[in-house]
Design a protein around this motif. Structure first.
Motif, short mmCIF file in Angstrom:
data_model
loop_
_atom_site.label_atom_id
_atom_site.label_comp_id
_atom_site.label_asym_id
_atom_site.label_seq_id
_atom_site.Cartn_x
_atom_site.Cartn_y
_atom_site.Cartn_z
N PRO A 304 0.79 -1.23 0.00
CA PRO A 304 0.00 0.00 0.00
C PRO A 304 0.83 1.28 0.00
O PRO A 304 0.40 2.29 -0.57
CB PRO A 304 -0.83 -0.13 1.29
CG PRO A 304 -0.95 -1.59 1.51
CD PRO A 304 0.35 -2.17 1.05
N ASN A 305 2.00 1.28 0.62
CA ASN A 305 2.81 2.49 0.71
C ASN A 305 4.01 2.52 -0.23
O ASN A 305 4.85 3.40 -0.14
CB ASN A 305 3.30 2.68 2.15
CG ASN A 305 2.15 2.93 3.11
OD1 ASN A 305 1.21 3.65 2.80
ND2 ASN A 305 2.22 2.31 4.29
N SER A 306 4.09 1.54 -1.13
CA SER A 306 5.24 1.49 -2.04
C SER A 306 5.05 2.42 -3.23
O SER A 306 6.02 2.95 -3.78
CB SER A 306 5.45 0.08 -2.56
OG SER A 306 4.42 -0.30 -3.46
N HIS A 307 3.80 2.59 -3.67
CA HIS A 307 3.47 3.40 -4.85
C HIS A 307 4.17 2.85 -6.09
O HIS A 307 4.45 3.59 -7.04
CB HIS A 307 3.81 4.87 -4.63
CG HIS A 307 3.14 5.45 -3.43
ND1 HIS A 307 3.60 6.58 -2.80
CD2 HIS A 307 2.06 5.05 -2.72
CE1 HIS A 307 2.82 6.85 -1.76
NE2 HIS A 307 1.88 5.93 -1.70
N LEU A 308 4.44 1.56 -6.10
CA LEU A 308 5.02 0.85 -7.23
C LEU A 308 4.13 -0.35 -7.53
O LEU A 308 3.52 -0.92 -6.63
CB LEU A 308 6.44 0.38 -6.91
CG LEU A 308 7.49 1.46 -6.65
CD1 LEU A 308 8.77 0.83 -6.12
CD2 LEU A 308 7.78 2.26 -7.91
N PHE A 309 4.11 -0.74 -8.80
CA PHE A 309 3.26 -1.84 -9.23
C PHE A 309 4.10 -2.87 -9.98
O PHE A 309 5.12 -2.53 -10.58
CB PHE A 309 2.15 -1.33 -10.16
CG PHE A 309 1.24 -0.31 -9.53
CD1 PHE A 309 0.00 -0.65 -9.04
CD2 PHE A 309 1.65 1.02 -9.41
CE1 PHE A 309 -0.84 0.29 -8.47
CE2 PHE A 309 0.82 1.98 -8.84
CZ PHE A 309 -0.43 1.60 -8.37
N VAL A 310 3.64 -4.11 -9.98
CA VAL A 310 4.32 -5.17 -10.73
C VAL A 310 3.29 -5.98 -11.51
O VAL A 310 2.11 -6.02 -11.16
CB VAL A 310 5.12 -6.11 -9.79
CG1 VAL A 310 6.34 -5.42 -9.23
CG2 VAL A 310 4.24 -6.66 -8.68
N ALA A 311 3.78 -6.62 -12.59
CA ALA A 311 2.92 -7.49 -13.40
C ALA A 311 3.80 -8.42 -14.21
O ALA A 311 4.99 -8.16 -14.41
CB ALA A 311 2.03 -6.67 -14.32
N ASP A 312 3.21 -9.51 -14.68
CA ASP A 312 3.95 -10.47 -15.50
C ASP A 312 3.85 -10.14 -16.99
O ASP A 312 4.47 -10.81 -17.81
CB ASP A 312 3.42 -11.89 -15.26
CG ASP A 312 3.73 -12.40 -13.87
OD1 ASP A 312 4.73 -11.93 -13.29
OD2 ASP A 312 2.99 -13.25 -13.35
N SER A 313 3.05 -9.13 -17.31
CA SER A 313 2.89 -8.77 -18.72
C SER A 313 3.19 -7.29 -18.92
O SER A 313 3.18 -6.50 -17.97
CB SER A 313 1.46 -9.08 -19.18
OG SER A 313 0.52 -8.39 -18.38
N LEU A 314 3.42 -6.92 -20.18
CA LEU A 314 3.75 -5.55 -20.53
C LEU A 314 2.49 -4.75 -20.81
O LEU A 314 1.68 -5.10 -21.66
CB LEU A 314 4.66 -5.53 -21.77
CG LEU A 314 5.21 -4.18 -22.21
CD1 LEU A 314 6.12 -3.59 -21.15
CD2 LEU A 314 5.96 -4.33 -23.52
N VAL A 315 2.30 -3.66 -20.07
CA VAL A 315 1.18 -2.74 -20.28
C VAL A 315 1.71 -1.59 -21.12
O VAL A 315 2.46 -0.75 -20.63
CB VAL A 315 0.61 -2.23 -18.94
CG1 VAL A 315 -0.53 -1.24 -19.19
CG2 VAL A 315 0.15 -3.38 -18.07
N ASP A 316 1.30 -1.53 -22.38
CA ASP A 316 1.96 -0.62 -23.32
C ASP A 316 1.58 0.84 -23.13
O ASP A 316 2.33 1.73 -23.51
CB ASP A 316 1.64 -1.05 -24.75
CG ASP A 316 2.66 -0.51 -25.74
OD1 ASP A 316 3.86 -0.52 -25.42
OD2 ASP A 316 2.25 -0.06 -26.83
#
Length: 412
Positions: A304-316
């Motif tokens: 919640p406090n990182s303000h960073l996101f991760v994913a296994d796919s590329l969001v263009d």
């Protein structure tokens, strides 16, 4: 009017170092040196901040503080893009009033969308500069009025748009941020402004919380909020009001991209990686709409406090920066030794982490810069995690002067 000698001096020294020139030219006869130095410094700032103005010969620049406080060309163009520029609506009734004229940058770009535009400024020297510059810029539909903004407002019948950029300094020159502490006080003027115009556009400090600004101005009257960043640096908060009552506000997080990107960044067409890290742009950070970002792009917050996101796919089309995650490590010495292999420098950022970027760089013996990006944060389980990444250049970043836009509506 400056003498011919002064004008020639200015033309000959446009590229000179101001401090060195001030010492070198001190005492020169027939030269108005303070004026000349203001013009040279103003031109040098304009080349960076107002490139189209810098190309117009004879533009007069104000003292240093007005140049520093004025809008940049890219943010002025953003404001003008929010207007209806349909030529069929350019009737004699389509009028603009700028109650806080200043150097006139925002006014000059907004005025092009109106059949008549009135610039109001209480300082006579700025009015003189505005008259000269508007003529040189070919703005024939403008009127310059030297008057107090509140007094002038009382004489207005009704116009299409009133624009204000309240001064954010008190009588002693100290910075102020609260809306009610600025001059003029748009909170106390709100009802009068709305009675005099179809729409009211107010430029506010980027330091303000947008929700507080909306509450101060009256939630029922605010239709739009624009959080405007340039090259990922939050520059201004724009609030648009109308007399039409509403129970929700449309928020636009805009990041205007003007800088080129390093050749070492990976193109978006690169072979898909197993893991990507996403950092929202400064406008989204300011808006604090992290859950919406998560839902809209199908990515997950690290915490919640990182303000960073991760994913296994590329969001263009992600509105921010995208990174291909190459290595992940905790602060465990063995893991760090493996993750740091072959890395001598990195661009370090910390989010919800017990060390500063400088402290972490010293701890890991890394120089600043290079093609590697290191994000240090804390996950949901309280573990300190380091992400070693390389930047991915997205489609929205490939051409200069593009915009990253994130829109959402919120009930208030």
């Amino acid at each position: 009017m400056a003498s011919k000698e002064t004008l020639y001096f200015i033309k000959e020294h446009l590229d000179d170092n101001i401090r060195q020139l001030a010492l070198k030219a001190y005492g020169k006869e027939n030269i108005d040196l303070p004026y000349a130095l203001d013009q040279i410094a103003g031109f040098q700032t304009a080349r960076r901040k107002l490139p189209s103005w810098a190309k117009v010969e004879g533009i007069v620049f104000p003292p240093h503080i007005s140049m520093e406080q004025c809008s940049s060309e890219v943010t002025a163009l953003y404001k003008s893009s929010l207007l209806d520029t349909d030529s069929r609506s350019m009737t004699k009734e389509k009028q603009l009033i700028d109650l806080t004229g200043g150097f006139g940058v925002d006014f000059s770009f907004l005025a092009k969308s109106f059949s008549k535009a009135t610039y109001v400024e209480r300082h006579s020297h700025l009015c003189d500069i505005a008259r000269e510059n508007f003529a040189r810029l070919g703005l024939g539909n403008t009127e310059v009025v030297c008057a107090d903004s509140v007094a002038f407002l009382n004489t207005v019948s009704h116009v299409s748009l009133i624009y204000l950029d309240p001064a954010r300094r008190d009588n002693q020159g100290a910075r102020t941020f609260a809306i009610a502490d600025c001059t003029p006080d748009v909170v106390s003027l709100r009802d009068r402004l709305l009675a005099k115009a179809d729409k009211v556009m107010i430029k506010l400090s980027p330091m303000l919380d947008w929700r507080k600004a909306v509450a101060d101005l009256g939630t029922a009257n605010v239709s739009q909020v624009h959080i405007v960043s340039v090259d990922n640096e939050c520059k201004e908060l724009l609030v648009i009001m109308s007399g039409r009552q509403t129970d929700e506000v449309e928020v636009c997080c805009a990041n205007i991209i003007t800088t080129s990107h390093p050749h070492s960044a990976l193109p978006s067409e690169a072979t898909p990686r197993q893991h990507y890290l996403y950092e929202p742009n400064a406008s989204i950070m300011k808006a604090g709409c992290y859950t919406l970002v998560e839902e809209r792009y199908g990515i997950a917050q690290i915490a919640p406090n990182s303000h960073l996101f991760v994913a296994d796919s590329l969001v263009d089309d992600f509105p921010g920066r995208t990174f291909a995650v190459e290595r992940v490590a905790t602060m465990n010495k063995r893991e760090l030794r493996s993750a740091l292999e072959g890395i001598s420098s990195a661009n370090i950022a910390v989010r919800n982490f017990p060390m500063t970027a400088v402290e972490l760089g010293k701890r890991l013996k890394l120089k600043e810069g290079g093609e590697w990006y290191l994000f240090a944060t804390t996950d949901q389980e309280g573990k300190h995690i380091l992400y070693f990444c390389r930047k991915v250049v997205q489609k929205a970043e490939k051409s200069c002067k593009n915009r990253q836009i994130f829109l959402f509506s919120q009930q208030l």
